[in-house]
Design an enzyme around this catalytic site. Structure first.
Site, PDB file in Angstrom:
ATOM      1  N   HIS A 119       3.810  -4.640 -14.686  1.00 57.48           N
ATOM      2  CA  HIS A 119       3.646  -3.205 -14.924  1.00 57.48           C
ATOM      3  C   HIS A 119       4.588  -2.824 -16.054  1.00 57.48           C
ATOM      4  CE1 HIS A 119       3.301   1.075 -14.447  1.00 57.48           C
ATOM      5  NE2 HIS A 119       2.340   0.895 -13.544  1.00 57.48           N
TER       6      HIS A 119
ATOM      7  N   THR B 119       0.822  -1.217   0.000  1.00 53.07           N
ATOM      8  CA  THR B 119       0.000   0.000   0.000  1.00 53.07           C
ATOM      9  C   THR B 119       0.853   1.264   0.000  1.00 53.07           C
ATOM     10  OG1 THR B 119      -1.838  -1.088   1.108  1.00 53.07           O
ATOM     11  CG2 THR B 119      -1.706   1.309   1.333  1.00 53.07           C
TER      12      THR B 119
ATOM     13  N   GLU C 133      -5.761   6.744 -16.174  1.00 54.24           N
ATOM     14  CA  GLU C 133      -4.770   5.675 -16.382  1.00 54.24           C
ATOM     15  C   GLU C 133      -5.270   4.735 -17.463  1.00 54.24           C
ATOM     16  OE1 GLU C 133      -3.644   3.863 -12.637  1.00 54.24           O
ATOM     17  OE2 GLU C 133      -2.884   5.755 -11.853  1.00 54.24           O
TER      18      GLU C 133
ATOM     19  N   HIS D 168       4.125  -7.043 -11.072  1.00 55.89           N
ATOM     20  CA  HIS D 168       3.534  -5.955 -10.297  1.00 55.89           C
ATOM     21  C   HIS D 168       2.367  -6.400  -9.412  1.00 55.89           C
ATOM     22  CE1 HIS D 168       2.389  -1.849  -9.437  1.00 55.89           C
ATOM     23  NE2 HIS D 168       1.207  -1.995  -9.998  1.00 55.89           N
TER      24      HIS D 168
ATOM     25  N   ARG E 162      -6.219  -6.869 -14.260  1.00 54.12           N
ATOM     26  CA  ARG E 162      -6.781  -5.810 -13.417  1.00 54.12           C
ATOM     27  C   ARG E 162      -6.730  -4.460 -14.115  1.00 54.12           C
ATOM     28  NH1 ARG E 162      -4.287  -2.145  -9.628  1.00 54.12           N
ATOM     29  NH2 ARG E 162      -2.328  -2.986 -10.415  1.00 54.12           N
TER      30      ARG E 162
ATOM     31  N   GLN F 110       1.425   4.477  -6.065  1.00 57.55           N
ATOM     32  CA  GLN F 110       1.607   5.850  -6.538  1.00 57.55           C
ATOM     33  C   GLN F 110       0.315   6.401  -7.138  1.00 57.55           C
ATOM     34  OE1 GLN F 110       4.866   5.910  -9.313  1.00 57.55           O
ATOM     35  NE2 GLN F 110       6.267   4.942  -7.905  1.00 57.55           N
TER      36      GLN F 110
ATOM     37  N   ARG G  10      -2.835  -2.686 -19.398  1.00 52.58           N
ATOM     38  CA  ARG G  10      -1.448  -3.040 -19.082  1.00 52.58           C
ATOM     39  C   ARG G  10      -0.930  -4.290 -19.769  1.00 52.58           C
ATOM     40  NH1 ARG G  10      -1.220  -1.713 -12.764  1.00 52.58           N
ATOM     41  NH2 ARG G  10      -1.502   0.485 -13.150  1.00 52.58           N
TER      42      ARG G  10
HETATM   43  C1  SIN Z   1       0.639   3.006 -11.117  1.00 55.50           C
HETATM   44  O1  SIN Z   1       0.674   4.056 -10.487  1.00 55.50           O
HETATM   45  O2  SIN Z   1       0.941   2.921 -12.303  1.00 55.50           O
HETATM   46  C2  SIN Z   1       0.223   1.751 -10.393  1.00 55.50           C
HETATM   47  C3  SIN Z   1      -1.208   1.810 -10.074  1.00 55.50           C
HETATM   48  C4  SIN Z   1      -1.794   0.429 -10.065  1.00 55.50           C
HETATM   49  O3  SIN Z   1      -1.081  -0.556 -10.074  1.00 55.50           O
HETATM   50  O4  SIN Z   1      -3.024   0.341 -10.120  1.00 55.50           O
END
Ligand code: SIN
Length: 546
Positions: free
Chosen positions: A249, A42, A120, A356, A391, A46, A295
């Protein structure tokens, strides 16, 4: 018995801390964490928390994006429940004192939260609630403070759980058999400072130990992410699911000393572009959403580019944006990159994918309950059905918050039905006949071998041959560990080694089982998605050992 409590919580990330604060209103809580309260996935988060706050956004759109990212394997009911409960859980955090970024109010009497929302990959709208680029740290700061000041919560730092204690009609020491009548009544926990194994006895146990990125050689995760919860729950007989879906990631800093420091996807949300070493953008060749594709697509695209070019990394460029904006929006990233010699306001950052997030985990119902009675699991350790095969970015903190809340409400009801006097005292941990090991090199060597094997053979792109090879290697290591585990006095390193080996075995088992490519699982032998045969979860339960 060393500690007797109503609720035992293992793990101190957002899921464990939230559950602790809720159930502490009802009974005594022991919160066990293997390092400090601060050491969790946690605190590293970011980007932020995905939730619907924008006027133009809707629950339907967030649900649609979640299902699309999950590539046909999300549980729709779960997605609806999580998305619809999201805003209320974020308000809870604000009420506790968490400070998210807000936009300047345009009307003096504006009573709305006016949250500044980021974007995102895979999201059709701006919906990432954030605290600059250190969202997890801001949340943890507030939750840890509340937990530390709660007189019903006893915190045990530097305590690593070894195994869950289960009670069955065929009561045995360190039980490994499970039937539908069995239940969990706590855990054996190693105090890392004294090397003493303590027995924690609880009416209800929650596993919230986070993920398992350390199973891979390169990972964005902190050192604590060794899959302890998944591994313990599996050994205790609970069902685990979908472990083939490991999220890589796409953008971790490529630098010898950076330990795969994460460069948040929020950077691409603010206009960052992936380019090759010649400075050419490439994501348009892979997906219409380009740099903001999901992703799995971006990580595979980078993998393909690196294989084509033979380069060590691709690059992420945000230097075309106003430098003051970049510094204000990403103060932590900016400073951290400077320490490695990169000024992100002036030059592209070298980046590579790294392990990740585990989309699979211990299977739970809509209330965080596993199929082992009295054992609950939340956060990354759980497989709730929200993430499916991949996810959606920033859906993990919201899942952890919603499920910790639901599990706490359910646990409050379930504990009323437990007759405490019926719980027999579990036997103390037995280390008779064991000696201290003088072979630390063996533990270190096996750690390294597992992580390399998983990176090389069970990574972003898989094949039957590579998976078969990985299976053989991990089996040999498992045998060595098993012998070592029982012959020598248990240590923290050994507990973690056993856990990463177990999770590696389970990931390989799930990956070998799925004969198609879907979401994060890509096998060159079966490059297509096959809904007819494979639109279902991969379920694993420890074989009955009678
Ligand atoms: C990120 O800040 O790219 C990671 C966020 C996430 O894994 O959902």
């Amino acid at each position: 018995m060393d500690v007797k409590t109503d609720f035992l919580i293992i793990g101190s990330g957002v899921a464990g801390l939230t559950f602790a604060l809720k159930v502490a209103e009802l009974g005594s809580v022991a919160l066990v964490t293997k390092k400090g309260l601060w050491d969790s996935n946690t605190t590293q988060a970011q980007g932020g928390i995905a939730s619907v706050f924008d006027q133009l956004d809707s629950f339907d759109l967030h649900i649609r994006d979640t299902l699309a990212a999950g590539d046909g394997l999300c549980n729709r009911d779960v997605a609806e429940m999580v998305v619809k409960n999201g805003p209320a859980r974020i308000r809870d955090l604000i009420n506790l004192g968490v400070q998210f970024n807000i936009k300047k109010k345009t009307q003096p009497n504006d009573k709305s939260l006016n949250l500044d929302l980021g974007r995102e990959g895979g999201h059709s709208h701006k919906r990432i609630v954030h605290a600059q680029d250190m969202t997890g740290m801001e949340i943890a700061k507030v939750l840890v403070d509340h937990v530390n000041n709660h007189d019903r919560i006893a915190v045990f730092e530097d305590h690593i759980a070894i195994d869950l204690i289960t009670i069955s009609k065929r009561m045995k020491r360190r039980l490994i058999t499970t039937t539908h009548e069995d239940y969990c009544c706590g855990a054996y926990v190693l105090d890392r400072n004294t090397n003493q194994v303590k027995t924690f006895c609880a009416q209800i146990t929650l596993l919230a130990t986070g993920g398992a990125g350390k199973v891979y050689l390169y990972t964005s995760n902190p050192d604590i992410a060794t899959g302890d919860g998944i591994s313990m729950a599996y050994r205790a007989g609970a069902t685990v699911a979908n472990l083939e879906f490991v999220q890589f990631h796409p953008t971790c800093l490529y630098h010898a000393d950076a330990k795969n420091f994460l460069i948040s996807e929020a950077l691409r949300g603010e206009g960052g572009v992936l380019i090759d070493s010649a400075g050419n953008p490439f994501m348009h060749q892979y997906d219409p959403q380009k740099d903001l594709a999901c992703r799995d697509i971006v990580a595979r695209a980078i993998d393909t580019e690196l294989k084509k070019s033979g380069d060590d990394s691709v690059f992420l460029d945000i230097s075309h944006k106003d430098s003051e904006f970049v510094k204000t929006r990403f103060p932590n990233l900016y400073e951290k990159c400077l320490t490695f010699g990169f000024d992100m306001t002036a030059e592209p950052l070298p980046v590579v994918p790294a392990a990740h997030y585990m989309c699979g985990g211990v299977a739970t119902d809509m209330f965080g309950r596993t199929d082992l009675n009295r054992l609950y699991v939340t956060g990354e350790t759980a497989c709730t059905g929200l993430h499916g095969a991949n996810r959606l970015a920033s859906n993990s903190l919201i899942e952890a918050l919603v499920y910790a809340n639901k599990a706490a409400v359910q646990a409050a009801k379930d504990i009323q039905t437990i007759d405490e006097s019926s719980i027999p005292d579990p036997p103390p941990w037995d280390d008779v006949g064991t000696t201290d090991s003088d072979e630390h090199i063996m533990v270190a060597h096996n750690w390294d071998e597992i992580r390399r094997c998983m990176w090389n053979y069970v990574g972003i792109v898989r094949s039957d041959k590579r998976l078969e090879r990985a299976k053989r290697r991990i089996e040999i290591i498992q045998k060595e560990i098993h012998q070592y585990y029982w012959d020598f006095r248990v240590s923290s390193d050994l507990v973690e080694l056993r856990n990463i080996a177990t999770v590696a075995e389970l990931i390989i088992k799930c990956a070998r089982h799925r004969k198609e490519s879907r979401g994060l699982h890509y096998n060159i032998a079966y490059p297509n998605r096959d809904d007819q045969r494979w639109q279902k979860d991969t379920i694993i339960r420890r074989p009955f050992v009678g």
